[in-house]
Write a protein that holds these residues in place. Structure first.
Motif, PDB file in Angstrom:
ATOM      1  N   LEU A   8     -12.503 -90.707  -4.693  1.00 53.26           N
ATOM      2  CA  LEU A   8     -11.319 -89.867  -4.554  1.00 53.26           C
ATOM      3  C   LEU A   8     -10.526 -89.823  -5.849  1.00 53.26           C
ATOM      4  CD1 LEU A   8     -10.097 -90.937  -0.993  1.00 53.26           C
ATOM      5  CD2 LEU A   8     -11.321 -88.841  -1.613  1.00 53.26           C
ATOM      6  N   ARG A   9     -10.451 -90.944  -6.531  1.00 56.47           N
ATOM      7  CA  ARG A   9      -9.730 -90.970  -7.809  1.00 56.47           C
ATOM      8  C   ARG A   9     -10.461 -90.157  -8.874  1.00 56.47           C
ATOM      9  NH1 ARG A   9      -8.187 -96.977  -9.390  1.00 56.47           N
ATOM     10  NH2 ARG A   9      -7.294 -95.790 -11.153  1.00 56.47           N
ATOM     11  N   ARG A  10     -11.796 -90.201  -8.849  1.00 57.76           N
ATOM     12  CA  ARG A  10     -12.556 -89.381  -9.805  1.00 57.76           C
ATOM     13  C   ARG A  10     -12.332 -87.893  -9.533  1.00 57.76           C
ATOM     14  NH1 ARG A  10     -16.610 -93.222  -8.621  1.00 57.76           N
ATOM     15  NH2 ARG A  10     -17.748 -91.693  -7.352  1.00 57.76           N
ATOM     16  N   VAL A  11     -12.292 -87.534  -8.254  1.00 52.99           N
ATOM     17  CA  VAL A  11     -12.038 -86.135  -7.897  1.00 52.99           C
ATOM     18  C   VAL A  11     -10.655 -85.709  -8.375  1.00 52.99           C
ATOM     19  CG1 VAL A  11     -11.721 -84.541  -5.959  1.00 52.99           C
ATOM     20  CG2 VAL A  11     -13.622 -86.147  -5.938  1.00 52.99           C
ATOM     21  N   ASN A  12      -9.716 -86.649  -8.384  1.00 52.60           N
ATOM     22  CA  ASN A  12      -8.374 -86.353  -8.887  1.00 52.60           C
ATOM     23  C   ASN A  12      -8.339 -86.187 -10.397  1.00 52.60           C
ATOM     24  OD1 ASN A  12      -7.054 -86.281  -6.435  1.00 52.60           O
ATOM     25  ND2 ASN A  12      -6.411 -88.429  -6.499  1.00 52.60           N
ATOM     26  N   GLY A  13      -9.466 -86.453 -11.054  1.00 44.84           N
ATOM     27  CA  GLY A  13      -9.527 -86.280 -12.497  1.00 44.84           C
ATOM     28  C   GLY A  13      -9.375 -87.560 -13.292  1.00 44.84           C
ATOM     29  N   GLU A  14      -9.227 -88.697 -12.614  1.00 48.49           N
ATOM     30  CA  GLU A  14      -9.115 -89.960 -13.343  1.00 48.49           C
ATOM     31  C   GLU A  14     -10.464 -90.325 -13.961  1.00 48.49           C
ATOM     32  OE1 GLU A  14      -6.802 -93.197 -11.658  1.00 48.49           O
ATOM     33  OE2 GLU A  14      -6.326 -91.921  -9.930  1.00 48.49           O
ATOM     34  N   GLN A  15     -10.424 -90.849 -15.175  1.00 48.97           N
ATOM     35  CA  GLN A  15     -11.653 -91.141 -15.911  1.00 48.97           C
ATOM     36  C   GLN A  15     -11.727 -92.589 -16.371  1.00 48.97           C
ATOM     37  OE1 GLN A  15     -11.791 -88.256 -19.080  1.00 48.97           O
ATOM     38  NE2 GLN A  15     -12.154 -86.545 -17.684  1.00 48.97           N
ATOM     39  N   ASP A  16     -11.016 -93.481 -15.710  1.00 43.79           N
ATOM     40  CA  ASP A  16     -11.060 -94.897 -16.063  1.00 43.79           C
ATOM     41  C   ASP A  16     -12.481 -95.433 -15.908  1.00 43.79           C
ATOM     42  OD1 ASP A  16     -10.791 -97.938 -15.372  1.00 43.79           O
ATOM     43  OD2 ASP A  16      -8.883 -97.376 -16.275  1.00 43.79           O
ATOM     44  N   ALA A  17     -12.885 -96.280 -16.846  1.00 36.10           N
ATOM     45  CA  ALA A  17     -14.255 -96.818 -16.827  1.00 36.10           C
ATOM     46  C   ALA A  17     -14.537 -97.604 -15.549  1.00 36.10           C
ATOM     47  CB  ALA A  17     -14.479 -97.710 -18.042  1.00 36.10           C
ATOM     48  N   SER A  18     -13.501 -98.190 -14.953  1.00 30.11           N
ATOM     49  CA  SER A  18     -13.694 -98.986 -13.744  1.00 30.11           C
ATOM     50  C   SER A  18     -14.112 -98.130 -12.550  1.00 30.11           C
ATOM     51  CB  SER A  18     -12.410 -99.741 -13.391  1.00 30.11           C
ATOM     52  OG  SER A  18     -11.371 -98.840 -13.051  1.00 30.11           O
ATOM     53  N   LEU A  19     -13.979 -96.814 -12.658  1.00 32.77           N
ATOM     54  CA  LEU A  19     -14.326 -95.917 -11.564  1.00 32.77           C
ATOM     55  C   LEU A  19     -15.762 -95.413 -11.653  1.00 32.77           C
ATOM     56  CD1 LEU A  19     -11.080 -93.731 -11.521  1.00 32.77           C
ATOM     57  CD2 LEU A  19     -11.566 -95.788 -10.176  1.00 32.77           C
ATOM     58  N   ASP A  20     -16.458 -95.798 -12.705  1.00 28.01           N
ATOM     59  CA  ASP A  20     -17.834 -95.338 -12.892  1.00 28.01           C
ATOM     60  C   ASP A  20     -18.711 -95.788 -11.713  1.00 28.01           C
ATOM     61  OD1 ASP A  20     -20.114 -94.340 -14.694  1.00 28.01           O
ATOM     62  OD2 ASP A  20     -20.725 -96.388 -14.243  1.00 28.01           O
ATOM     63  N   PRO A  21     -19.435 -94.860 -11.065  1.00 28.88           N
ATOM     64  CA  PRO A  21     -20.221 -95.225  -9.876  1.00 28.88           C
ATOM     65  C   PRO A  21     -21.246 -96.323 -10.129  1.00 28.88           C
ATOM     66  CG  PRO A  21     -20.063 -92.837 -10.102  1.00 28.88           C
ATOM     67  CD  PRO A  21     -19.500 -93.422 -11.356  1.00 28.88           C
ATOM     68  N   GLN A  22     -21.924 -96.281 -11.278  1.00 26.58           N
ATOM     69  CA  GLN A  22     -22.934 -97.303 -11.565  1.00 26.58           C
ATOM     70  C   GLN A  22     -22.291 -98.667 -11.764  1.00 26.58           C
ATOM     71  OE1 GLN A  22     -25.264 -95.602 -14.855  1.00 26.58           O
ATOM     72  NE2 GLN A  22     -26.945 -95.396 -13.404  1.00 26.58           N
ATOM     73  N   ARG A  23     -21.168 -98.679 -12.464  1.00 22.73           N
ATOM     74  CA  ARG A  23     -20.454 -99.938 -12.681  1.00 22.73           C
ATOM     75  C   ARG A  23     -20.025-100.524 -11.347  1.00 22.73           C
ATOM     76  NH1 ARG A  23     -15.189-101.706 -10.998  1.00 22.73           N
ATOM     77  NH2 ARG A  23     -14.745-103.577 -12.188  1.00 22.73           N
ATOM     78  N   LEU A  24     -19.464 -99.676 -10.482  1.00 23.39           N
ATOM     79  CA  LEU A  24     -19.018-100.141  -9.169  1.00 23.39           C
ATOM     80  C   LEU A  24     -20.180-100.641  -8.324  1.00 23.39           C
ATOM     81  CD1 LEU A  24     -16.295 -97.690  -7.809  1.00 23.39           C
ATOM     82  CD2 LEU A  24     -16.092-100.145  -8.189  1.00 23.39           C
ATOM     83  N   ARG A  25     -21.282 -99.893  -8.328  1.00 25.85           N
ATOM     84  CA  ARG A  25     -22.440-100.265  -7.516  1.00 25.85           C
ATOM     85  C   ARG A  25     -22.970-101.639  -7.941  1.00 25.85           C
ATOM     86  NH1 ARG A  25     -25.468 -96.381  -8.894  1.00 25.85           N
ATOM     87  NH2 ARG A  25     -24.488 -94.904  -7.488  1.00 25.85           N
ATOM     88  N   GLY A  26     -23.065-101.847  -9.243  1.00 21.30           N
ATOM     89  CA  GLY A  26     -23.553-103.131  -9.742  1.00 21.30           C
ATOM     90  C   GLY A  26     -22.634-104.273  -9.390  1.00 21.30           C
ATOM     91  N   TRP A  27     -21.333-104.055  -9.560  1.00 20.36           N
ATOM     92  CA  TRP A  27     -20.362-105.113  -9.254  1.00 20.36           C
ATOM     93  C   TRP A  27     -20.364-105.447  -7.770  1.00 20.36           C
ATOM     94  CZ3 TRP A  27     -15.396-104.689  -6.700  1.00 20.36           C
ATOM     95  CH2 TRP A  27     -14.672-105.888  -6.709  1.00 20.36           C
TER      96      TRP A  27
END
Length: 231
Positions: free
Chosen positions: A85-104
């Protein structure tokens, strides 16, 4: 993760059902919400088997693990959804990256880290916090099993003997899970509102673009008409 095997496990094939009375089905493509529901249903059924007999002491640790893991899966699902939802809002923080999140999320089993992460997402989306009572009980669960290992193996709890009201404990855990998992409904409502807003914005932008193009065509036609006056 490697490629998934293309055939069902041999163990399941060996015990293929021959009648409906013995049938239980494993469906393909189950997502985390389906697995989460499975843990919840298993915990409820295990609680329903309690009879207040000495042998019931044996179900405590599996029972605790089932509820704890259901909470973990709910938090993980909500974190992924909130980040989207935050990505759809246009936020581009590295912590929102899907691959980063999936791995964590695949590596961590810390309820504290997940609860903190989700609270941060809710704050960014200007959504309400978990109720105080829920956060308090969640903190107790975190204290008892911070890394997802205490209820899975022996030796993770102090060398004490505890006399527990099973019904009260079970009710508290179920209520806590229900309140934690309600966050997915909050995010879903936000997502619907977000989609409505995006549709309205696209329609507005299309309307403004059409008006601009019409004005440009009108100005062009007027200019061409002026040139004709001098011909």
């Amino acid at each position: 993760m490697g490629n998934k095997p293309q055939q069902s496990p041999h163990l399941f094939k060996v015990f293929a059902s021959g009648d409906r009375e013995s049938l239980i089905v494993r469906y393909p493509y189950q997502d985390e919400s389906d697995v989460e529901f499975g843990y919840v249903e298993a915990a409820r059924r295990l609680a329903a088997s309690f009879q207040g007999q000495p042998i019931d002491d044996a179900i405590l640790m599996p029972f605790m693990y089932l509820w704890r893991h259901a909470v973990e899966l709910s938090l993980k699902q909500q974190i992924k959804y909130a980040a989207k939802l935050r990505r759809v809002n246009g936020e581009q923080d590295a912590s929102l990256d899907p691959q980063r999140l999936r791995g964590w999320l695949m590596r961590t089993h810390s309820l504290r880290d997940m609860a903190t992460e989700l609270a941060g997402h809710f704050a960014h989306l200007d959504l309400p916090e978990m109720p105080t009572d829920t956060r308090r009980t969640l903190s107790w669960l975190i204290e008892a099993d911070p890394k997802g290992q205490t209820f899975r193996y022996s030796g993770g709890l102090p060398d004490t003997q505890d006399f527990i009201d099973f019904h009260a404990l079970g009710k508290c855990l179920e209520e806590t899970y229900n309140m934690v998992s309600a966050g997915i409904d909050v995010l879903g409502a936000y997502g619907e509102a977000q989609e409505d807003f995006l549709v309205e914005r696209r329609e507005f932008e299309a309307e403004m673009r059409a008006e601009f193009e019409a004005e440009m065509r009108a100005e062009y036609a007027e200019e061409m008409g002026s040139y004709g006056d001098y011909a």
